[in-house]
Design a protein around this motif. Structure first.
Motif, PDB file in Angstrom:
ATOM      1  N   UNK A 168      22.256  -9.999   4.566  1.00 48.63           N
ATOM      2  CA  UNK A 168      23.083 -10.627   3.537  1.00 48.63           C
ATOM      3  C   UNK A 168      24.503 -10.076   3.549  1.00 48.63           C
ATOM      4  N   UNK A 169      24.683  -8.864   4.067  1.00 46.46           N
ATOM      5  CA  UNK A 169      26.021  -8.270   4.113  1.00 46.46           C
ATOM      6  C   UNK A 169      26.859  -8.923   5.202  1.00 46.46           C
ATOM      7  N   UNK A 170      26.431  -8.824   6.441  1.00 50.30           N
ATOM      8  CA  UNK A 170      27.165  -9.524   7.506  1.00 50.30           C
ATOM      9  C   UNK A 170      26.281  -9.996   8.664  1.00 50.30           C
ATOM     10  N   UNK A 171      24.971  -9.714   8.553  1.00 48.79           N
ATOM     11  CA  UNK A 171      24.069 -10.165   9.613  1.00 48.79           C
ATOM     12  C   UNK A 171      24.043 -11.667   9.769  1.00 48.79           C
ATOM     13  N   UNK A 172      24.228 -12.378   8.643  1.00 44.55           N
ATOM     14  CA  UNK A 172      24.209 -13.846   8.689  1.00 44.55           C
ATOM     15  C   UNK A 172      25.382 -14.408   9.476  1.00 44.55           C
ATOM     16  N   UNK A 211      29.529  -8.473  -2.240  1.00 48.46           N
ATOM     17  CA  UNK A 211      29.108  -9.426  -3.275  1.00 48.46           C
ATOM     18  C   UNK A 211      27.823 -10.118  -2.837  1.00 48.46           C
ATOM     19  N   UNK A 212      27.673 -10.342  -1.546  1.00 46.39           N
ATOM     20  CA  UNK A 212      26.481 -10.993  -1.025  1.00 46.39           C
ATOM     21  C   UNK A 212      25.313 -10.036  -0.877  1.00 46.39           C
ATOM     22  N   UNK A 213      25.596  -8.748  -0.700  1.00 45.54           N
ATOM     23  CA  UNK A 213      24.538  -7.773  -0.438  1.00 45.54           C
ATOM     24  C   UNK A 213      24.316  -6.828  -1.606  1.00 45.54           C
ATOM     25  N   UNK A 214      25.283  -5.942  -1.859  1.00 43.16           N
ATOM     26  CA  UNK A 214      25.129  -4.912  -2.888  1.00 43.16           C
ATOM     27  C   UNK A 214      24.900  -5.512  -4.265  1.00 43.16           C
ATOM     28  N   UNK A 215      25.579  -6.608  -4.568  1.00 40.85           N
ATOM     29  CA  UNK A 215      25.450  -7.233  -5.896  1.00 40.85           C
ATOM     30  C   UNK A 215      24.093  -7.900  -6.080  1.00 40.85           C
ATOM     31  N   UNK A 217      14.628 -13.479 -12.595  1.00 44.16           N
ATOM     32  CA  UNK A 217      13.867 -14.338 -11.686  1.00 44.16           C
ATOM     33  C   UNK A 217      14.465 -14.365 -10.293  1.00 44.16           C
ATOM     34  N   UNK A 218      15.770 -14.143 -10.182  1.00 50.49           N
ATOM     35  CA  UNK A 218      16.438 -14.075  -8.893  1.00 50.49           C
ATOM     36  C   UNK A 218      17.075 -12.696  -8.720  1.00 50.49           C
ATOM     37  N   UNK A 219      17.677 -12.451  -7.577  1.00 50.99           N
ATOM     38  CA  UNK A 219      18.113 -11.105  -7.208  1.00 50.99           C
ATOM     39  C   UNK A 219      19.452 -10.621  -7.765  1.00 50.99           C
ATOM     40  N   UNK A 220      20.381 -11.453  -8.237  1.00 47.82           N
ATOM     41  CA  UNK A 220      21.684 -10.950  -8.673  1.00 47.82           C
ATOM     42  C   UNK A 220      21.580  -9.861  -9.742  1.00 47.82           C
ATOM     43  N   UNK A 221      22.461  -8.839  -9.614  1.00 43.31           N
ATOM     44  CA  UNK A 221      22.417  -7.691 -10.515  1.00 43.31           C
ATOM     45  C   UNK A 221      23.818  -7.289 -10.951  1.00 43.31           C
ATOM     46  N   UNK A 252      26.341  -4.071 -11.749  1.00 41.62           N
ATOM     47  CA  UNK A 252      26.543  -2.629 -11.578  1.00 41.62           C
ATOM     48  C   UNK A 252      28.025  -2.325 -11.458  1.00 41.62           C
ATOM     49  N   UNK A 253      28.446  -1.254 -12.108  1.00 40.87           N
ATOM     50  CA  UNK A 253      29.862  -0.899 -12.128  1.00 40.87           C
ATOM     51  C   UNK A 253      30.358  -0.514 -10.736  1.00 40.87           C
ATOM     52  N   UNK A 254      29.514   0.095  -9.912  1.00 36.22           N
ATOM     53  CA  UNK A 254      29.940   0.480  -8.563  1.00 36.22           C
ATOM     54  C   UNK A 254      30.307  -0.758  -7.761  1.00 36.22           C
ATOM     55  N   UNK A 255      29.461  -1.786  -7.829  1.00 34.86           N
ATOM     56  CA  UNK A 255      29.763  -3.030  -7.118  1.00 34.86           C
ATOM     57  C   UNK A 255      31.043  -3.653  -7.655  1.00 34.86           C
ATOM     58  N   UNK A 256      31.250  -3.561  -8.973  1.00 34.27           N
ATOM     59  CA  UNK A 256      32.475  -4.105  -9.578  1.00 34.27           C
ATOM     60  C   UNK A 256      33.708  -3.384  -9.043  1.00 34.27           C
ATOM     61  N   UNK A 257      33.626  -2.069  -8.905  1.00 30.16           N
ATOM     62  CA  UNK A 257      34.763  -1.287  -8.392  1.00 30.16           C
ATOM     63  C   UNK A 257      35.083  -1.670  -6.953  1.00 30.16           C
ATOM     64  N   UNK A 258      34.048  -1.939  -6.191  1.00 31.61           N
ATOM     65  CA  UNK A 258      34.237  -2.272  -4.770  1.00 31.61           C
ATOM     66  C   UNK A 258      34.777  -3.683  -4.593  1.00 31.61           C
TER      67      UNK A 258
END
Length: 483
Positions: free
Chosen positions: A168-172, A248-252, A263-267, A269-275
């Protein structure tokens, strides 16, 4: 529209660049799909062929490997011999934020989700700096992102985290994708936006100029650091802004909490927001995608939201969309209730009343006289044999209620027991007295409008709220030796 695709990631090359639902506005005839001239829909795609030791290299998108990994690696090596001047460092950071906003405020919130409207000058700016991030054209990027939202975590999601974090990060993008498997989306509004059409048509020129030439010229003309501008303001800055966006596609979808829906994977987190310049409150975003904000609390980090708001004050942006706070809080409350239900289901609330055996009064008295520690409260029989020795009020007090109707005694006649005591007593239920106080209490509650609505959790179990145990009688009747 041209037949070539935005090369890279520059993001993934889409061999079937299709407008699924072309706009009919002001055009009498439907548009023909815009495809790569080399694309043959009848020819089996490489992804339909199992990967083996002999053909694995055919599954790799080598162009994107070079662009996403090869060139940044070259830039890192070149940086070893290229001095970094403080002016170039400041420019690289500033341009990093500008091109990042081109993606978050432009590609994402403006074009992919239409969460606000922008004037032509702002559109041109965002299309230009967004191109400098080198992540594909607006049209291509928004098309895949809309598919991601519509088909989150499914096989039609172009960068589903279910296929792995790195995928999901860049393998796709590093591996070839079958365009037929990507979910269909409507991009007719993008086809009608002249800025989007212009950027898509001239995408490679925009990328080369805004991605590499402009930072080189800026650093070169202002402080004679042509090479530094190219390496730090260009190549390495592109690498970092791309990796931030990919998060945004992976860590988030992997790190954080799910305050609105799990029900789905989105989450969130402040760390992802900072990045990601504020895109880390992703659970909220997937629930309310047309909201121009990702962070709704004043203390949450969302520079993209602040930028859009500032542009509105400057007259450059308008029609900023927000979901009603009532709907947002409903979603938050429902998810909290779901978590409470899950936790509640793991606790012992005693045998439900409807599952308890019915006992005659004489049978209850007889069992109590023959050594069984039974006590009746509000028509519910409890076996307190193992609790007599631990009773905080002493053995004598609890023994005085054995074989009797101890409703008044338990509810204030002797001592007004706490909610915890009622909850503990419920775990000792063994039966119900036929025609006993349990029936009378519910009749009386119904007549007085008290506790007449029985709530159930997500598992269908009755919810016993504080103070609402059936043994809790607010105005207890007098005790009696018989029902």
């Amino acid at each position: 529209m041209p037949s070539h695709q935005p090369t890279a990631g520059m993001m993934a090359v889409d061999p079937a660049y299709v407008s699924e639902q072309p706009s009919a506005a002001s055009k009498p005839a439907p548009k023909e799909p815009v495809r790569n001239t080399k694309y043959d829909p009848k020819k089996p795609h490489i992804t339909e062929t199992p990967m083996t030791k002999k053909n694995w290299y055919k599954h790799v998108n080598w162009l994107n490997v070079v662009l996403i990994l090869g060139i940044p690696l070259t830039g890192l090596i070149a940086a070893w011999w290229t001095p970094l001047y403080w002016q170039t460092a400041v420019f690289a950071v500033a341009y990093y934020f500008a091109t990042g906003l081109g993606i978050t405020a432009g590609y994402h919130r403006l074009w992919a989700h239409t969460s606000y409207s922008a004037t032509t000058p702002l559109k041109i700016f965002l299309a230009a700096v967004g191109g400098g991030a080198v992540e594909g054209s607006i049209r291509w990027w928004a098309r895949d992102h809309r598919a991601h939202h519509r088909y989150t975590d499914t096989d039609k999601d172009p960068y589903s985290v279910r296929k792995g974090l790195l995928y999901s990060h860049f393998g796709w993008m590093l591996m070839k994708q079958n365009p037929k498997r990507i979910g269909r989306t409507d991009i007719s509004d993008l086809n009608d936006d002249f800025v989007v059409v212009w950027q898509h048509k001239h995408y490679l020129k925009v990328v080369l100029f805004m991605g590499l030439i402009f930072p080189s010229i800026a650093c070169g003309l202002l402080w004679q650091d042509w090479l530094g501008g190219f390496i730090y303001g260009g190549i390495l800055r592109i690498f970092f802004v791309q990796q931030a966006t990919f998060c945004v596609n992976s860590l988030a979808h992997w790190l954080g909490d799910q305050p609105f829906d799990d029900r789905n994977s989105p989450r969130d987190h402040v760390i992802t927001a900072l990045v990601t310049l504020g895109e880390g409150y992703h659970n909220f975003h997937h629930e309310f995608p047309s909201d121009y904000r990702n962070a709704i609390e004043w203390h949450q980090y969302d520079p993209t939201k602040w930028s859009i708001w500032a542009w509105k004050q400057m007259g450059l942006a308008y029609d900023l969309k927000q979901f009603r706070s009532n709907e947002i809080e409903k979603g938050r409350l429902q998810q909290l209730q779901k978590k409470l239900d899950q936790k509640r289901s793991k606790l012992d609330w005693g045998v439900p009343l409807e599952q308890l055996p019915v006992m005659e009064w004489d049978e209850y008295v007889d069992q109590a006289k023959n050594g069984r520690g039974l006590i009746a409260v509000a028509g519910v029989v409890h076996d307190v044999t193992d609790f007599i020795a631990d009773h905080p009020g002493g053995k004598a007090m609890i023994k005085s209620g054995l074989g009797k109707d101890a409703t008044a005694m338990f509810n204030g006649g002797v001592y007004l027991h706490s909610n915890a005591a009622h909850n503990l007593l419920s775990t000792m239920r063994v039966g119900i007295i036929r025609g006993g106080m349990e029936v009378e209490i519910w009749k009386r509650a119904h007549a007085e409008g008290k506790d007449t609505v029985m709530s159930k959790d997500a598992h269908g179990n009755k919810i016993v709220r504080a103070g609402s145990q059936p043994t809790k009688v607010f105005d207890p009747p007098a005790s009696a030796n018989a029902a």
